[in-house]
Scaffold this motif. Sequence first.
Motif, mmCIF file in Angstrom:
data_model
loop_
_atom_site.group_PDB
_atom_site.id
_atom_site.type_symbol
_atom_site.label_atom_id
_atom_site.label_comp_id
_atom_site.label_asym_id
_atom_site.label_seq_id
_atom_site.Cartn_x
_atom_site.Cartn_y
_atom_site.Cartn_z
ATOM 1 N N SER A 18 0.829 -1.209 0.000
ATOM 2 C CA SER A 18 0.000 0.000 0.000
ATOM 3 C C SER A 18 0.861 1.256 0.000
ATOM 4 N N LEU A 19 1.945 1.243 0.748
ATOM 5 C CA LEU A 19 2.858 2.385 0.767
ATOM 6 C C LEU A 19 3.451 2.627 -0.619
ATOM 7 N N GLU A 20 3.897 1.574 -1.271
ATOM 8 C CA GLU A 20 4.510 1.715 -2.599
ATOM 9 C C GLU A 20 3.532 2.305 -3.615
ATOM 10 N N LYS A 21 2.253 1.972 -3.495
ATOM 11 C CA LYS A 21 1.238 2.520 -4.401
ATOM 12 C C LYS A 21 1.084 4.030 -4.223
ATOM 13 N N LEU A 22 1.334 4.510 -3.012
ATOM 14 C CA LEU A 22 1.186 5.935 -2.727
ATOM 15 C C LEU A 22 2.387 6.764 -3.171
ATOM 16 N N LYS A 23 3.548 6.133 -3.258
ATOM 17 C CA LYS A 23 4.770 6.863 -3.590
ATOM 18 C C LYS A 23 4.790 7.248 -5.068
ATOM 19 N N SER A 24 5.241 8.466 -5.344
ATOM 20 C CA SER A 24 5.333 8.929 -6.726
ATOM 21 C C SER A 24 6.679 8.582 -7.359
ATOM 22 N N SER A 25 7.679 8.266 -6.521
ATOM 23 C CA SER A 25 8.989 7.853 -7.019
ATOM 24 C C SER A 25 9.681 7.045 -5.922
ATOM 25 N N PRO A 26 10.644 6.208 -6.299
ATOM 26 C CA PRO A 26 11.328 5.387 -5.292
ATOM 27 C C PRO A 26 12.083 6.192 -4.238
ATOM 28 N N ASP A 27 12.540 7.397 -4.600
ATOM 29 C CA ASP A 27 13.316 8.192 -3.648
ATOM 30 C C ASP A 27 12.497 9.297 -2.972
ATOM 31 N N GLN A 28 11.177 9.266 -3.143
ATOM 32 C CA GLN A 28 10.324 10.262 -2.504
ATOM 33 C C GLN A 28 10.445 10.157 -0.983
ATOM 34 N N PRO A 29 10.668 11.280 -0.289
ATOM 35 C CA PRO A 29 10.725 11.231 1.171
ATOM 36 C C PRO A 29 9.387 10.768 1.754
ATOM 37 N N VAL A 30 9.457 9.925 2.770
ATOM 38 C CA VAL A 30 8.268 9.431 3.465
ATOM 39 C C VAL A 30 8.394 9.855 4.921
ATOM 40 N N ILE A 31 7.351 10.551 5.422
ATOM 41 C CA ILE A 31 7.320 10.966 6.822
ATOM 42 C C ILE A 31 6.175 10.231 7.503
ATOM 43 N N LEU A 32 6.500 9.432 8.504
ATOM 44 C CA LEU A 32 5.515 8.661 9.245
ATOM 45 C C LEU A 32 5.052 9.450 10.464
ATOM 46 N N VAL A 33 3.752 9.339 10.771
ATOM 47 C CA VAL A 33 3.160 10.094 11.874
ATOM 48 C C VAL A 33 2.295 9.150 12.708
ATOM 49 N N CYS A 34 2.409 9.268 14.020
ATOM 50 C CA CYS A 34 1.480 8.597 14.935
ATOM 51 C C CYS A 34 1.165 9.580 16.067
ATOM 52 N N ARG A 35 0.588 9.120 17.146
ATOM 53 C CA ARG A 35 0.203 10.013 18.234
ATOM 54 C C ARG A 35 1.421 10.582 18.968
ATOM 55 N N SER A 36 2.379 9.712 19.333
ATOM 56 C CA SER A 36 3.489 10.153 20.176
ATOM 57 C C SER A 36 4.874 9.977 19.553
ATOM 58 N N GLY A 37 4.962 9.315 18.424
ATOM 59 C CA GLY A 37 6.255 9.044 17.795
ATOM 60 C C GLY A 37 6.745 7.623 18.036
ATOM 61 N N ASN A 38 6.058 6.863 18.867
ATOM 62 C CA ASN A 38 6.482 5.507 19.184
ATOM 63 C C ASN A 38 6.242 4.550 18.013
ATOM 64 N N ARG A 39 5.004 4.453 17.547
ATOM 65 C CA ARG A 39 4.703 3.534 16.430
ATOM 66 C C ARG A 39 5.393 3.963 15.145
ATOM 67 N N SER A 40 5.383 5.271 14.867
ATOM 68 C CA SER A 40 6.039 5.733 13.635
ATOM 69 C C SER A 40 7.535 5.455 13.694
ATOM 70 N N GLY A 41 8.120 5.541 14.891
ATOM 71 C CA GLY A 41 9.534 5.218 15.053
ATOM 72 C C GLY A 41 9.812 3.743 14.802
ATOM 73 N N LYS A 42 8.935 2.874 15.281
ATOM 74 C CA LYS A 42 9.108 1.430 15.072
ATOM 75 C C LYS A 42 8.985 1.074 13.597
ATOM 76 N N VAL A 43 7.947 1.590 12.942
ATOM 77 C CA VAL A 43 7.756 1.302 11.522
ATOM 78 C C VAL A 43 8.890 1.910 10.708
ATOM 79 N N GLY A 44 9.269 3.132 11.041
ATOM 80 C CA GLY A 44 10.362 3.801 10.332
ATOM 81 C C GLY A 44 11.677 3.059 10.469
ATOM 82 N N ALA A 45 11.962 2.561 11.661
ATOM 83 C CA ALA A 45 13.194 1.791 11.876
ATOM 84 C C ALA A 45 13.182 0.524 11.035
ATOM 85 N N LEU A 46 12.046 -0.121 10.943
ATOM 86 C CA LEU A 46 11.929 -1.312 10.101
ATOM 87 C C LEU A 46 12.218 -0.966 8.638
#
Length: 145
Positions: A80-108
């Motif tokens: 689903s993420l790849e479908k949203l991206k307009s290019s392979p090098d497009q910056p992706v910024i993840l957001v959650c309530r406190s930064g915990n989940r977005s940090g986990k997904v981002g680290a992965l």
Amino acid sequence: MKKSLTLLLAGLLFSAQLLADELKSVSPEQLLDMQQNRNALVIDVRTEAEWQASGVISNSHKLQSFDNQGAFDQNPWLASLEKLKSSPDQPVILVCRSGNRSGKVGALLARQLGMKNIYHLENGLQSWIKSGHPLSPNCLAIACK
């Protein structure tokens, strides 16, 4: 011989770590700048209930990461993420309530999968709200404007 092999393996492991991109944190102001000037893709990884309760950042895309039981189904989420991206090098910024989940997904994404240009909003929507930035009401479409 054993010592040489150990040193070689350690060197290879260190080299691989250097090649892997690191997850970077951004402030609310940096998020806005990257969204406007670098075509950054903002992904809200919270749950439907959270989107309903608080709203979302304008022009962000809702893509829930962890289900209500805390499970993360990586392959469909990545597709689903790849479908949203307009290019392979497009910056992706993840957001959650406190930064915990977005940090986990981002680290992965950055460390384990080696994706480039992965960021997350430091302290999540809490920092966004504290900075005085508005939220848009949750809408039914995947992208809210």
